[in-house]
Design an enzyme around this catalytic site. Structure first.
Site: not given
Length: 481
Positions: A17-18, A82, A240-242, A300, A415
């Site tokens: 994490g950051r 998630g 949710h990160d996405t 995905n 990335g």
């Protein structure tokens, strides 16, 4: 904007994490990383859990560090992966460590669920692709185990909401994360409690769903005092990160597809409504929540997992290639004809990825090339990059069949957007202009949603215009052959 506004984004992944500090000033935006920490599952009695105490302590250490340096924060937002959740008891305590989606306790559970609620019915209601670790399957498995934490729970909180609860004492259920659970009805955008009750799953533990941008509350008094930050607001961003990453796509209009590129790739479109039919089910597309009522219709795809696993094999053999070296190796073998299907199950968790690719790489005539001539490491990297570009074309073509608009550009974020060679090969394969960047899309989307909640930005298009101006992107034009 004629003064500085500081926002803090906690971007927590399944391995690390950051914390990113974002500053809005005079119409400009800047950001910097201020904290980084590991996040690893714990194995206890044959089960896998998240070490939530350690996660919470890292968040607090970051806040104490910022408070000690006199940083003034307007708000804090949290995004994570998630499906996973924690159980909160009636006395306001965490019942137990949250279970980890990597725990194989849900293996075989979908088939048991389909015996009660047919697969087609479940997809028609939720629009979510079937994966063993979906929340609905975790809850079914925990119910079958008579899990003590679930039995004692007064509510469950998904991971971003759980971290926000630890900071504020307030419990909410944010839309984008809830949408990944396999329990949300796409029509009403609320939990399908009747479906859960058919499965014997408690529905009373589910909270009403709130939209991204909702202010959850302020830091608990003891945290506000001990960190020196005072009563800072905590905002439910696109948890949710996405969803946060897609919010940061620097598109000028809606005629785009996105590719969130990393270890795994997620390719999709931002749709005005869910797309649920027999064709989308057969193609295993999923409908997840986006910001401002949009739907992330996506699929995905295996991503840099292929290269990362090969790199581990080579490293064990004494060849520690850097990423620039790997890109140069692929470029030197640009004409190598070998291809694989990146999404073939054989590549999901092989004993040796290099050997698996050697057994699989074929030319367009179906010849297994390693049986003709031993492949070099450079040819393997070229095969991976070309195969990913080809798979991106296949999925993009499928997306165009579903999209209610013409896809004009492919935005690559995350990335993988830094890989110029793969970006160019993707443009060549798809025939679409590829726009690469920003790399830090997830944290940027988190910060932008906080700024929107603070009234600094009107909507996602203003967010995207600001991002386009703050972060340079690179365009890759398809080369004619």
């Amino acid at each position: 904007m004629n003064e500085n506004h500081n926002f803090l984004a906690f971007d927590c992944g399944a391995t690390s994490g950051r914390a990113i500090l974002g500053t809005f000033s005079d119409g400009a935006f800047s950001m910097k990383e201020v904290w980084r920490f590991p996040n690893k599952p714990l194995c206890r009695d044959g089960r896998m859990y998240w070490d939530f105490d350690a996660l919470r302590e890292q968040v607090l250490k970051c806040l104490r560090s910022l408070g000690g340096r006199g940083v003034k924060l307007e708000s804090i937002g949290v995004d994570t992966w998630g499906v996973d959740f924690g159980c909160i008891s009636a006395d306001g305590s965490l019942c137990a460590r949250p279970r980890c989606y990597r725990d194989p306790y849900t293996s075989g559970i979908p088939e048991k669920v389909f015996g009660i609620v047919p697969r087609e019915e479940l997809y028609a209601a939720t629009g979510i692709q079937i994966m063993d670790f979906n929340t609905i399957f975790q809850l079914y498995a925990q119910t079958a185990e008579d899990d003590a934490a679930l039995r004692q729970a007064s509510c469950i909180l998904f991971m971003p909401d759980l971290i926000s609860w630890a900071l504020t004492g307030k419990a909410v259920c944010e839309y984008t994360d809830a949408s990944t659970s396999g329990m949300m009805d796409q029509g009403s955008r609320s939990f399908n409690k009747a479906l859960l009750e058919r499965l014997g799953i408690r529905s009373d533990v589910l909270l009403p769903i709130v939209q991204p941008g909702t202010v959850i509350g302020e830091l608990l008094p003891e945290i506000a005092e001990s960190t020196g930050l005072g009563p800072v607001k905590v905002v439910a961003v696109a948890g949710h990160d996405t969803a946060s990453a897609v919010a940061a796509v620097p598109a000028a209009d809606g005629n785009f597809a996105y590719l969130s590129s990393g270890t795994w790739s997620l390719m999709g479109i931002e749709a005005p409504a869910p797309i649920i039919n027999e064709r989308s089910a057969a193609a295993n597309f999923t409908n997840e929540g986006g910001i401002e009522g949009t739907t992330r219709f996506l699929k995905n795809i295996t991503g840099m997992w292929l290269l990362e696993q090969c790199r581990e094999v080579w490293k064990a053999g004494g060849k520690d290639y850097s990423y620039p070296e790997l890109v140069a190796m692929a470029e030197a073998e640009a004409d190598f004809p070998g291809r694989i299907n990146p999404d073939d199950p054989r590549f999901a968790s092989p004993r040796n990825m290099v050997e698996e690719i050697l057994r699989s790489a074929q030319d367009d005539k179906g010849t297994v090339l390693n049986e003709v001539k031993n492949l070099t490491d450079s040819q393997i990297v070229s095969c991976i990059f070309h195969s990913l570009a080809g798979r991106y074309k296949e999925v993009l073509d499928m997306l165009q069949d579903f999209a209610p608009f013409k896809i004009e550009k492919l935005h690559v974020i995350g990335g993988g957007s830094a890989n110029d060679l793969l970006n160019q090969w993707t443009a060549d394969a798809t025939g679409k202009t590829v726009v690469a960047g920003p790399v830090e899309a997830t944290a940027i989307g988190n910060l932008m949603m906080q700024a929107k909640a603070a009234g600094l930005l009107a909507d996602r298009w203003e967010m995207r215009r600001l991002i386009a101006g703050a972060f340079p992107v690179r365009e890759f034009i398809p080369k004619t052959k």
